[in-house]
Design an enzyme around this catalytic site. Structure first.
Site, mmCIF file in Angstrom:
data_model
loop_
_atom_site.group_PDB
_atom_site.id
_atom_site.type_symbol
_atom_site.label_atom_id
_atom_site.label_comp_id
_atom_site.label_asym_id
_atom_site.label_seq_id
_atom_site.Cartn_x
_atom_site.Cartn_y
_atom_site.Cartn_z
ATOM 1 N N CYS A 1 0.840 -1.211 0.000
ATOM 2 C CA CYS A 1 0.000 0.000 0.000
ATOM 3 C C CYS A 1 0.874 1.261 0.000
ATOM 4 O O CYS A 1 1.594 1.503 -0.957
ATOM 5 C CB CYS A 1 -0.994 -0.049 1.157
ATOM 6 S SG CYS A 1 -2.303 1.182 1.018
ATOM 7 N N HIS B 1 -3.751 -5.187 -0.479
ATOM 8 C CA HIS B 1 -3.392 -5.701 0.845
ATOM 9 C C HIS B 1 -3.404 -7.229 0.837
ATOM 10 O O HIS B 1 -4.467 -7.825 1.026
ATOM 11 C CB HIS B 1 -4.384 -5.176 1.888
ATOM 12 C CG HIS B 1 -4.213 -3.719 2.158
ATOM 13 N ND1 HIS B 1 -3.385 -3.245 3.142
ATOM 14 C CD2 HIS B 1 -4.731 -2.634 1.529
ATOM 15 C CE1 HIS B 1 -3.404 -1.917 3.132
ATOM 16 N NE2 HIS B 1 -4.212 -1.524 2.163
ATOM 17 N N GLU C 1 -2.490 -9.161 3.090
ATOM 18 C CA GLU C 1 -2.876 -9.650 4.426
ATOM 19 C C GLU C 1 -4.388 -9.677 4.621
ATOM 20 O O GLU C 1 -4.882 -10.224 5.604
ATOM 21 C CB GLU C 1 -2.191 -8.798 5.507
ATOM 22 C CG GLU C 1 -2.772 -7.399 5.748
ATOM 23 C CD GLU C 1 -2.342 -6.328 4.745
ATOM 24 O OE1 GLU C 1 -1.763 -6.677 3.691
ATOM 25 O OE2 GLU C 1 -2.608 -5.134 5.014
#
Lengths: 252, 214
Positions: B82, B192, B194
């Site tokens: 990001c 992202h 994650e």
């Protein structure tokens, strides 16, 4: 080829359990939040929203525990709302594993909270929840779970919240919530057209056609539903396949 | 035991990143740190970021982390996420801020006034949600991930590298934009991983096994 519309199951949590009521009354137990979160994750939910509706402050800490457990097992975005009154509450939820925090009543009583939280943590994690009800010929913002009128016009309020830093708006029609007769489409469309940020439509989903309408007619970027998923009427995957069949881009 | 350092410069929530890394690397030690020495000693470095880029640069410098991050980006397996991608470039339109300048190019804002989907509907900013990512080069971090797989994004700015050969992946919103870059031991993504379910975990799993080569 483009951005998918999101399906967001919503878990209302009180005293460590998921519940669902009709117009915030007659709460029914729907199960263990961690178990339910895992199930929706496996079914392909795009995000999960937890609303802490615990009335007494004694049990507020429970939600942090739940979010910690979910965040270590489920790797999709998690939004948490309910009882967020200060920047410190936002920080605590983010630290527990929330990716976004939803602010509702406190945005009305203290709009500066939205600005402060957005400037400290970024607009991407600040959702403002707008509970609106039709009053005469316009929509008015209500707080305290729909019990208290504010006199504020919902469309103007949406613009103001975005100007202060809200990165997303969760729009709930209080006339529809728990009724299963579908979203308030004109309300969602009016807010979606009024702002540049994504809109989550909420309140009233009773079948999969309602989800399609929310996107196509309501202009929603995401649709939120609770009871149709909690009691096993539909899986998230079935909902997505249905939307895809109506030409809506989804993540399958 | 090998160490993965997650660079903590006080911007945003690093818990999601560290939890996901622990999930895919149970036999490595994940350290969330703002200590330049720990970053220098780590075997791999993850450089996340949230919030506004000018604040990120300020906080990074306030903690004396700039040199450690630039050094890690040059020499060991390095994953930017990001704002951690955007910071690698020279300049951002966000707050008219200078980045670390490791790569030539700018960070630009989506212009919602000009953005519509195929049906003519207005596209929202931030670009938030699951979009398809197309792989523009083969890379060890793409191993086992389908071309066009969806990842979770939330951002209002995107990178425009001067050197097109940096581009490792792209998405469309509605125009094509670079969403991943790769150069040597460095990979960085706008989305992202994650928060991107199985595809994201697969990318992170590839990263924690990556030796930084091709």
């Amino acid at each position: 080829m483009s951005l998918a519309k999101r399906i967001i199951p919503c878990l209302d949590v009180t005293n460590g359990r998921v519940v669902k009521g009709v117009n915030f009354l007659e709460l029914r137990d729907a199960g263990d939040p961690v178990e339910i979160a895992r199930r929706y994750d496996e079914q392909g939910a795009d995000e999960l929203t937890f609303l802490d509706i615990t009335a007494s402050s004694d049990n507020r800490g429970l939600i942090l525990n739940i979010i910690e457990q979910v965040a270590s097992q489920v790797f999709i975005p998690l939004t948490v709302g309910g009882g967020v009154r200060a920047v410190e509450d936002v920080r605590r939820l983010l630290n527990a594993g929330a990716d976004k925090v939803s602010i509702n009543t406190s945005a009305v009583t203290n709009p500066q909270l939205v600005a402060d939280a957005a400037s400290r943590f970024g607009s991407q994690c600040i959702v403002v929840a707008i509970d609106a009800k039709q009053v005469g010929d316009h929509w008015e913002v209500f707080t305290h779970g729909g019990r208290q009128a504010t006199g504020i016009d919902a469309i103007e309020w949406a613009r103001k919240m975005v100007a202060l830093g809200a990165g997303e708006l969760l729009v709930t029609s209080m006339d529809r919530d728990g009724t299963k007769i579908g979203f308030n489409l004109p309300l969602n469309r009016a807010i979606s057209d009024a702002v540049d940020v994504p809109i989550i439509a909420s309140g009233g989903v009773g079948n999969l056609t309602h989800l399609v309408e929310g996107v196509k007619e309501g202009g929603a970027d995401a649709v939120l539903a609770a009871s149709i998923f909690h009691y096993g009427e539909y899986t998230v995957r079935e909902a997505k396949e249905y939307m895809r069949d109506y030409g809506i881009e989804v993540r399958l | 035991m090998t160490h993965i350092a997650v660079v903590d410069y006080g911007m945003g929530n690093l818990r999601s990143v560290s939890k996901a890394l622990e999930h895919v690397a149970p036999n490595q030690k994940v350290i969330v740190t703002s200590d330049p020495a720990q970053i220098a000693a780590a075997d791999r470095v993850v450089f996340p970021g949230q919030g506004a880029m000018p604040d990120c640069v300020r906080e990074l410098d306030a903690r004396g982390l700039r040199d450690a991050v630039v050094a890690a980006a040059a020499e060991k397996p390095f994953l930017g996420i990001c704002i951690g991608l955007q910071l690698l470039f020279e300049h951002s339109e966000e707050g008219d801020a200078a980045g670390l300048g490791i790569f030539k190019g700018k960070v630009k804002r989506f212009a919602p006034a000009d953005m519509h989907d195929a049906d003519g509907a207005k596209l929202k900013v931030p670009h938030m949600g699951w979009n398809q990512v197309y792989q523009s080069q083969s890379h060890p971090l793409w191993h086992g991930i389908e071309d066009g797989e969806r990842f979770y994004y939330v951002h209002s700015y995107y990178v425009a590298p001067e050197d097109a050969s940096l581009d490792a992946g792209f998405s469309e919103y509605p125009a094509r934009f670079t969403s991943c870059i790769a150069r040597g031991n460095l990979f960085a993504a706008q989305f992202h991983p994650e928060k991107s379910h199985n595809a994201g975990l697969k990318l992170l799993s590839n990263f924690v096994q990556w030796d930084g080569g091709n």
